[in-house]
Design an enzyme around this catalytic site. Structure first.
Site, PDB file in Angstrom:
ATOM      1  N   ASP A 101    -113.285  15.612  -1.461  1.00  0.00           N
ATOM      2  CA  ASP A 101    -112.640  16.283  -2.004  1.00  0.00           C
ATOM      3  C   ASP A 101    -111.834  16.791  -1.449  1.00  0.00           C
ATOM      4  OD1 ASP A 101    -111.848  18.713  -3.864  1.00  0.00           O
ATOM      5  OD2 ASP A 101    -113.606  18.868  -4.742  1.00  0.00           O
TER       6      ASP A 101
HETATM    7  C1  BGC Z   1    -110.531  20.672  -6.774  1.00  0.00           C
HETATM    8  C2  BGC Z   1    -111.032  18.875  -6.887  1.00  0.00           C
HETATM    9  C3  BGC Z   1    -109.908  18.461  -7.486  1.00  0.00           C
HETATM   10  C4  BGC Z   1    -109.494  18.459  -5.767  1.00  0.00           C
HETATM   11  C5  BGC Z   1    -107.322  18.065  -5.817  1.00  0.00           C
HETATM   12  C6  BGC Z   1    -110.155  20.333  -5.439  1.00  0.00           C
HETATM   13  O1  BGC Z   1    -110.244  21.781  -4.551  1.00  0.00           O
HETATM   14  O2  BGC Z   1    -112.041  21.094  -6.446  1.00  0.00           O
HETATM   15  O3  BGC Z   1    -111.911  18.970  -8.099  1.00  0.00           O
HETATM   16  O4  BGC Z   1    -109.604  17.177  -7.757  1.00  0.00           O
HETATM   17  O5  BGC Z   1    -108.650  19.333  -5.840  1.00  0.00           O
HETATM   18  O6  BGC Z   1    -106.685  18.795  -6.797  1.00  0.00           O
END
Ligand code: BGC
Length: 757
Positions: A313
């Site tokens: 993530d």
């Molecule tokens: C979130 C994810 C997301 C990623 C990309 C992160 O902050 O936890 O769920 O896919 O950002 O946008």
């Protein structure tokens, strides 16, 4: 503990896990052959330098390449051609530093520019681009926004979830994008958590079935079809239950609970053929999941047989040293994460991962075999998505955008999910539905807000900016006006969710006398991730005050809640005459609310979670029997009323069921009222005695049935071994002989499960 009970440690443990392996290797979904893919990928891998491999493992945010809203093509070229980055994600800020949705043309042009650079690199490996199209295409102007998962779960309709996913896939692919970071498969057991709305609620089975429907919708008949996108189950594992309810904070979940409650949706998703997975930013039992080799490699890749790509993530490898403090610096963090099983790093803004990983491999601290495994997984996803044949936005796909029938699907979903929680009888009549000749005062912060209908990931990350919503998206007030005429709607000063203006309170007092009924729209504004963290589940003070003001007017009050999580309303609920919960119903949500208010649609949603009454009583419906006396929700899991009445009867085909036989549960449903209605039913199993203290009941099936007035329908559910198995203290699936109970609606039926014939 029941002594002397027979038990049966299931052979299905092995069967389940081996079947998942074969699913993901067989490429059953009509795509290109695996032999051809393996050959091509191996050939490419053998030509790659270490740097090119590590480049593939690097994912960078698009915003990195923008300066005050202008694309820096020199920097983009450098990252793609010189460093060979494998993936780009997200959108970019405009010249004012805001995120604004891009048009379809802008998306397609952007993808074309990016892929043109990729084709100028030595090996011409296309870029895998990803976004979060969580309930429709987040950053696309005018995209169809569907209800959020928490709302979809209330409909108990996998078909509508599947349809919405197929539409989202088409709109994503039309943008030239082929990877969607969805579905969220965390089980929503902690209502304080700001991402609760992204979950399918508190039940493992419900989450598993909904997740399967989404993945099937996204991946369709094969990723090479120009209607499909690669799905990304997330966030593996244990993200949805942080101890203190704050986003990205530690969870403490015993492995037995991880396996019983949180792992099954991911296993189901692997079996359904999901192509990628994103990892939980938090830690579980003290170990950040990004550094947990046991969870990432032993459980996910080996035990579940997941063959796809594992992406970190946002900035979460860096977080291993600067937030979790389990690594002393970035280099150690990269080593831990890659050795644990991460294949791609959402870095997302620099080359720190790239540089450190190249050195680590040269120093022998990360084996090249691990790098090869990661890159192979990445290249396979690219190959299956047909990116090698054509990395550009495909001709004709732009026609998949904004079709009128998409709105019909979004509206049907919104109709199905609205959950009627209270409907008093006043002077011999139910308050709802309203007759359309009444004068309605529409008040509260939800009345004029499109953001509250949609929540997170709605044209921007936070979804808050009202100007991003298409002007034809109706607010609740507008939708009521369309139904009964503007002249019958009393429009008062706007209100905020935290601060209700004193003018609104004054207007409410002043104009109530001219109204027959008050529609009070309360709940939450939009938020996403950490900015949505709260310290108190109770609805904001100002909103409670507004409700109290409304109750003093003596007019009937209908409370409409638009919110991502259950905000406690126990203080005001007694003075509300009806309550409609709409969750985050999406762009068509206000129309659906008005349809239900006025009786054009009969409500049929069922709560996908326990709606708490007290902040000190946060419990789930499937608690162990010992806790049951303390389960005092405002409304329990599965609750939801209708404008008609139904009767249920229940029959089993066995009083004693031999192991390996199928239990047929025959449910006869009748609409005993005088109007058409849809009914979402839940079937629960209760194990009356077990060595691991059994839950009160566990959801094992659900269905949605449409019945005309007076009509009956029989539904047959087939249940078998998996439905009475549980995880035992040695972490194995187990079945025990004994009494079981099946429950549907207000009916119960018992049978005895026998292990030896
Ligand atoms: C979130 C994810 C997301 C990623 C990309 C992160 O902050 O936890 O769920 O896919 O950002 O946008």
């Amino acid at each position: 503990m029941k002594m002397g009970k027979l038990f049966y440690v299931l052979v299905i443990v092995v069967l389940i896990f081996t079947s998942s392996c074969s699913n993901s290797t067989n490429n059953k979904k009509g795509g290109k052959s695996n032999v051809e893919m393996d050959k091509k990928v191996s050939a490419l891998l053998s030509r790659m330098t270490l740097e090119e491999k590590v480049g593939q493992m690097t994912q960078i945010t698009l915003d990195k390449f923008y300066n005050k809203g202008i694309l820096d093509t020199i920097l983009l070229r450098e990252y793609i051609i010189q460093y060979g980055i494998g993936s780009i994600l997200n959108t970019h800020q405009d010249k004012n530093g805001s995120i604004i949705p891009l048009s379809m043309k802008e998306w397609r042009d952007l993808q074309t520019t990016i892929q043109n650079y990729a084709l100028q690199a030595r090996l011409k490996v296309p870029i895998l681009y990803g976004i979060d199209a969580i309930h429709g295409v987040t950053y696309l102007e005018g995209a169809t926004l569907f209800p959020h998962n928490i709302a979809m779960a209330a409909a108990r309709d996998t078909e509508i979830v599947y349809k919405a996913a197929t539409i989202t896939a088409k709109e994503v692919r039309a943008c030239g994008i082929r990877w969607n970071f969805d579905p969220v498969l965390g089980v929503g057991r902690q209502p304080l958590w700001s991402r609760f709305e992204e979950t399918f609620g508190e039940d493992t089975y419900l989450v598993s079935m909904m997740g399967r429907a989404v993945i099937t919708g996204y991946e369709g008949d094969g990723l090479d079809k120009n209607t499909a996108v690669a799905s990304c189950m997330k966030h593996y594992l244990g993200y949805s239950d942080p101890l203190n309810g704050k986003d990205r904070t530690p969870a403490y979940i015993p492995e037995i609970v991880l396996r019983q409650i949180f792992l099954p949706p991911f296993k189901e998703a692997v079996d359904a053929g999901t192509s990628t997975v994103m990892i939980n930013s938090g830690s579980v039992n003290g170990i950040p999941v990004h550094a947990n080799k046991y969870l990432l490699t032993d459980v996910l890749k080996k035990e579940l047989g997941f063959q796809g790509l594992v992406v970190s993530d946002w900035q979460d490898i860096i977080a291993l040293y600067d937030k979790h403090h389990v690594a002393k610096d970035n280099k150690e963090a990269v080593m831990m994460a890659v050795n644990a099983g991460i294949d791609m790093s959402m870095v997302p803004s620099d080359l720190s991962f790239y540089k450190d990983l190249v050195s680590l491999v040269k120093e022998g601290k990360v084996p090249e075999s691990r790098i090869d495994d990661a890159v192979r997984r990445i290249l396979k996803v690219k190959y299956r998505l047909n990116l090698f044949d054509n990395p550009f936005p495909e001709k004709g796909t732009e026609d998949y955008y904004e079709k009128p029938d998409y709105k019909q699907v979004a509206l049907k979903a919104a109709h199905e999910l609205i959950t009627l929680l209270k409907n008093d009888t006043v002077s011999g009549h139910s308050v709802l539905p309203l007759s359309n000749d009444l004068r309605v005062l529409v008040a509260g912060p939800g009345a004029n807000s499109r953001a509250t209908l949609n929540g997170s990931w709605s044209y921007s990350w936070q979804g808050k900016d009202e100007s991003h919503y298409p002007s034809n998206v109706l607010t609740i007030r507008q939708a009521i006006e369309e139904k009964i005429g503007k002249d019958k709607v009393i429009n008062i000063a706007p209100a905020g969710f935290q601060k209700v203006s004193s003018q609104q309170i004054k207007d409410l007092q002043k104009y109530a006398s001219g109204a027959d009924v008050i529609v009070l729209c309360l709940g939450e504004n939009s938020y996403a991730e950490s900015p949505g963290s709260i310290d108190d589940l109770t609805l904001s003070e100002d909103q409670l005050k507004l409700a109290e003001t409304a109750s003093i007017t003596g007019k009937p009050i209908i409370l409409i809640l638009t919110e991502g999580r259950p905000r406690i309303v126990s203080k005001i609920e007694p003075s509300m005459n009806a309550v409609l919960l709409a969750y985050r119903p999406g762009n068509l949500g206000a129309i659906a609310i008005a349809d239900v208010l006025l009786g054009e649609v009969n409500p049929s949603g069922k709560l996908p979670y326990t709606y708490p009454r007290y902040t000190g009583n946060i419990m789930t419906y499937d608690m162990p029997v010992r806790s049951a006396p303390y389960y005092k929700p405002q409304w329990p899991f599965g609750y939801g009323l209708s404008y008609t009445t139904f009767s249920t009867s229940l029959k089993l085909n066995h009083d004693t069921l031999n192991i390996n036989d199928t239990l047929q549960v025959s449910v006869l449903l009748k609409n005993t009222g005088n109007r058409y209605g849809e009914l979402a039913i839940d079937l629960f199993v209760r194990d009356m005695t077990a060595t691991m203290a059994p839950p009160m009941r566990k959801l094992r099936r659900f269905a949605r049935v449409a019945l005309k007035a007076g009509e009956s329908r029989r539904i047959i559910f087939n249940l078998s071994n998996e439905d009475w198995s549980f995880i035992d203290s040695s972490l194995k699936l187990r079945i025990e002989e004994g009494n079981m109970m099946i429950m549907v609606g207000d009916k119960k039926a018992a049978f005895y499960l026998k292990l030896k014939e």
